[in-house]
Design a protein around this motif. Structure first.
Motif, short mmCIF file in Angstrom:
data_model
loop_
_atom_site.label_atom_id
_atom_site.label_comp_id
_atom_site.label_asym_id
_atom_site.label_seq_id
_atom_site.Cartn_x
_atom_site.Cartn_y
_atom_site.Cartn_z
N THR A 1 26.42 46.06 6.64
CA THR A 1 26.04 46.78 5.43
C THR A 1 26.40 45.93 4.21
N VAL A 2 25.96 46.37 3.06
CA VAL A 2 26.34 45.69 1.82
C VAL A 2 27.85 45.74 1.66
N GLU A 3 28.45 46.88 1.96
CA GLU A 3 29.90 47.02 1.83
C GLU A 3 30.64 46.08 2.77
N ASP A 4 30.13 45.93 4.01
CA ASP A 4 30.72 44.98 4.96
C ASP A 4 30.66 43.56 4.41
N ARG A 5 29.50 43.20 3.86
CA ARG A 5 29.33 41.84 3.35
C ARG A 5 30.26 41.58 2.18
N VAL A 6 30.39 42.54 1.28
CA VAL A 6 31.29 42.35 0.13
C VAL A 6 32.73 42.17 0.62
N ALA A 7 33.14 42.93 1.62
CA ALA A 7 34.50 42.78 2.17
C ALA A 7 34.69 41.38 2.76
N THR A 8 33.67 40.87 3.44
CA THR A 8 33.73 39.51 3.99
C THR A 8 33.83 38.48 2.87
#
Length: 168
Positions: free
Chosen positions: A141-148
């Motif tokens: 998700t976008v949220e997953d990518r931002v966390a990465t």
């Protein structure tokens, strides 16, 4: 100054695409993602972060596809698809094309569906990542990518701060 590992000539930018009339309750999620991206920009991870608006869909055979905004959105989606093909990623379920029926004019037309939230990352103007996507069977998700990105940025920023002044 010649490029070095600590001073690359690359520019790193991000575009956060947000649906203008998102489902109720999506606003806090979008604000958190944008806050995180802006923090990354302030820390120097991104050279620029832009928040952009799009609708739920763009009609591919309608006047909307011929407007400046419609053309820009469709060009971006084409770039996203190219990135996905080159990186063995899948974005199709988030950027579906489908037929819609208009009872007003009694016609069907093809539309490009757009997700509520999408993130595109660029290096030197080239797409280097798109979210949401599926890579190796795993939804990102976008949220997953931002966390990465935040985790990667911590290490990169720490290295930059530890580098001797002569290298910076």
């Amino acid at each position: 100054m010649a490029p070095t590992d600590s001073h690359p000539t690359d520019t790193r930018t991000a575009e956060l695409w947000v649906r203008s009339h998102s489902p109720f309750g999506a606003a806090p999620e979008r604000a958190t993602v944008l806050d995180s991206l802006e923090t990354l920009e302030e820390a120097g991870y991104f050279d620029d972060v832009a928040a952009r608006l799009w609708g739920k869909r763009v009609g591919l055979s309608t006047m909307a596809a011929r407007t400046e905004e419609g053309t820009e959105i469709l060009d971006r989606v084409t770039d996203f698809r190219t990135w996905a093909e080159r990186n063995d990623a899948t974005i199709d379920q988030f950027f579906e094309k489908r037929m819609m029926d208009s009872q007003l004019v009694n016609e069907s037309y093809l539309v490009q569906e757009l997700p509520t939230l999408a993130l595109a990352e660029y290096e030197n103007g080239e797409v280097v990542h798109v979210a949401p996507c599926i890579i190796d069977g795993t939804l990102q998700t976008v949220e997953d990518r931002v966390a990465t990105i935040e985790a990667d940025a911590e290490g990169e920023i720490a290295q930059r701060e530890l580098a001797p002044a002569s290298v910076r």
